[in-house]
Scaffold this motif. Structure first.
Motif, PDB file in Angstrom:
ATOM      1  N   PHE A  34     -11.668   6.860   5.109  1.00 20.41           N
ATOM      2  CA  PHE A  34     -11.716   6.237   6.437  1.00 20.41           C
ATOM      3  C   PHE A  34     -13.058   6.499   7.116  1.00 20.41           C
ATOM      4  O   PHE A  34     -13.645   5.589   7.722  1.00 20.41           O
ATOM      5  N   VAL A  35     -13.565   7.734   7.020  1.00 15.86           N
ATOM      6  CA  VAL A  35     -14.842   8.075   7.646  1.00 15.86           C
ATOM      7  C   VAL A  35     -15.980   7.286   7.011  1.00 15.86           C
ATOM      8  O   VAL A  35     -16.845   6.739   7.709  1.00 15.86           O
ATOM      9  N   ILE A  36     -15.984   7.198   5.671  1.00 16.35           N
ATOM     10  CA  ILE A  36     -17.035   6.434   4.990  1.00 16.35           C
ATOM     11  C   ILE A  36     -16.909   4.956   5.320  1.00 16.35           C
ATOM     12  O   ILE A  36     -17.908   4.262   5.543  1.00 16.35           O
ATOM     13  N   GLY A  37     -15.680   4.431   5.355  1.00 12.70           N
ATOM     14  CA  GLY A  37     -15.477   3.036   5.738  1.00 12.70           C
ATOM     15  C   GLY A  37     -15.952   2.765   7.157  1.00 12.70           C
ATOM     16  O   GLY A  37     -16.534   1.713   7.443  1.00 12.70           O
ATOM     17  N   LEU A  38     -15.721   3.731   8.052  1.00 11.37           N
ATOM     18  CA  LEU A  38     -16.198   3.595   9.437  1.00 11.37           C
ATOM     19  C   LEU A  38     -17.726   3.608   9.481  1.00 11.37           C
ATOM     20  O   LEU A  38     -18.337   2.874  10.259  1.00 11.37           O
ATOM     21  N   PHE A  39     -18.332   4.424   8.627  1.00 12.81           N
ATOM     22  CA  PHE A  39     -19.787   4.464   8.549  1.00 12.81           C
ATOM     23  C   PHE A  39     -20.341   3.139   8.032  1.00 12.81           C
ATOM     24  O   PHE A  39     -21.338   2.624   8.549  1.00 12.81           O
ATOM     25  N   ILE A  40     -19.682   2.567   7.025  1.00 14.48           N
ATOM     26  CA  ILE A  40     -20.096   1.260   6.501  1.00 14.48           C
ATOM     27  C   ILE A  40     -19.962   0.191   7.580  1.00 14.48           C
ATOM     28  O   ILE A  40     -20.836  -0.669   7.744  1.00 14.48           O
ATOM     29  N   TYR A  41     -18.871   0.231   8.329  1.00 13.43           N
ATOM     30  CA  TYR A  41     -18.659  -0.714   9.430  1.00 13.43           C
ATOM     31  C   TYR A  41     -19.767  -0.574  10.480  1.00 13.43           C
ATOM     32  O   TYR A  41     -20.276  -1.580  10.995  1.00 13.43           O
ATOM     33  N   PHE A  42     -20.141   0.659  10.798  1.00 17.40           N
ATOM     34  CA  PHE A  42     -21.183   0.911  11.795  1.00 17.40           C
ATOM     35  C   PHE A  42     -22.525   0.352  11.321  1.00 17.40           C
ATOM     36  O   PHE A  42     -23.247  -0.306  12.085  1.00 17.40           O
ATOM     37  N   PHE A  57     -14.267  -8.999   9.679  1.00 13.23           N
ATOM     38  CA  PHE A  57     -14.898  -8.624   8.416  1.00 13.23           C
ATOM     39  C   PHE A  57     -15.294  -7.154   8.429  1.00 13.23           C
ATOM     40  O   PHE A  57     -15.160  -6.452   7.421  1.00 13.23           O
ATOM     41  N   GLY A  58     -15.778  -6.666   9.577  1.00 17.47           N
ATOM     42  CA  GLY A  58     -16.135  -5.257   9.680  1.00 17.47           C
ATOM     43  C   GLY A  58     -14.928  -4.357   9.476  1.00 17.47           C
ATOM     44  O   GLY A  58     -15.010  -3.336   8.772  1.00 17.47           O
ATOM     45  N   VAL A  59     -13.790  -4.718  10.081  1.00 20.26           N
ATOM     46  CA  VAL A  59     -12.571  -3.926   9.905  1.00 20.26           C
ATOM     47  C   VAL A  59     -12.099  -3.989   8.455  1.00 20.26           C
ATOM     48  O   VAL A  59     -11.575  -3.006   7.909  1.00 20.26           O
ATOM     49  N   TYR A 137     -30.244  -0.001   6.683  1.00 21.67           N
ATOM     50  CA  TYR A 137     -30.626  -0.013   8.099  1.00 21.67           C
ATOM     51  C   TYR A 137     -32.128  -0.231   8.255  1.00 21.67           C
ATOM     52  O   TYR A 137     -32.569  -1.005   9.109  1.00 21.67           O
ATOM     53  N   VAL A 138     -32.917   0.433   7.406  1.00 20.01           N
ATOM     54  CA  VAL A 138     -34.372   0.325   7.509  1.00 20.01           C
ATOM     55  C   VAL A 138     -34.844  -1.078   7.156  1.00 20.01           C
ATOM     56  O   VAL A 138     -35.614  -1.706   7.889  1.00 20.01           O
TER      57      VAL A 138
END
Length: 226
Positions: A34-42, A57-59, A137-138
């Motif tokens: 869940f934490v990694i998925g949240l990071f991917i969403y962010f 799509f983000g969710v 991100y970069v």
């Protein structure tokens, strides 16, 4: 020396041994997914460069990481279940069209993260996701200095067409003639050009040419159909 047969593999004793799940391990794996998925969403939300942002799509990226982790944990714990899971997943077909190429990368990232977490390779999942997130991100926030456009010009006479080509060649960094249509009303030119935002006022110069009846500049996403 005793030989291990297929019946031994499927015996109840072996099944009992491999299906002894630790509740703590399951909780850690699902929370980490869940934490990694949240990071991917962010990262996806911060690097999205389109116009119509889809929160759904983000969710789905978070859900993809969680579901994949659960599947991998189930497959790795039970041989019989793994065979049935492979057969069940082989008949699943997804028909949703992915419009942006980067969306495919994020989907594959979420699935890969779920696989790695489900396999128990937690350091790889954490550091790999952080590294991928930094790279995306970069490079996603590195804005290009020019953008592609499609220029459509309706003109009459060879002199007007020549003047249009001269202004285009002088004003843009790169141009490619996509099509040229000649009819009784004149000539239609379709040209792919690359412009900086501050230079797209050259369309006014083209529209002011004697013999040009219309000039249209359209934002171009890289796909062209003749």
């Amino acid at each position: 020396m005793a030989t291990l047969t297929f019946n031994d593999i499927l015996s109840s004793n072996i099944i009992d041994n491999v299906t002894n799940f630790s509740v703590t391990d399951m909780a850690i794996a699902m929370i980490l997914a869940f934490v990694i998925g949240l990071f991917i969403y962010f990262v996806y939300k911060k690097t999205f460069s389109g116009v119509m942002y889809s929160s759904g799509f983000g969710v789905s990226l978070i859900a993809m990481a969680l579901v994949t982790t659960m599947i991998i944990m189930a497959i790795s714990s039970n041989i019989i279940l793994s065979l049935g899971m492979v057969g069940a997943l082989s008949i699943v077909r997804f028909r949703s069209a992915v419009k942006e190429p980067m969306d495919i990368a994020y989907l594959f990232w979420a699935i890969s993260a779920g696989i790695v977490v489900g396999a128990g390779l937690i350091p790889l999942a954490v550091f790999g996701s952080i590294f991928i997130g930094i790279i995306l991100y970069v490079f996603s926030n590195k804005k290009p200095t020019d953008k592609p456009y499609i220029l459509v010009v309706d003109c009459t006479g060879d002199e007007a067409e020549k003047t249009v080509n001269e202004i285009v060649q002088k004003s843009v960094k790169k141009q490619v003639l996509r099509s040229k249509t000649i009819s009784a009303n004149g000539t239609e030119l379709t040209i792919e050009v690359r412009l900086a935002d501050s230079e797209n006022n050259f369309i006014n110069q083209i529209a002011a040419i004697s013999g040009v009846s219309s000039a249209v500049l359209v934002s171009y996403n890289g796909e062209y159909v003749t």
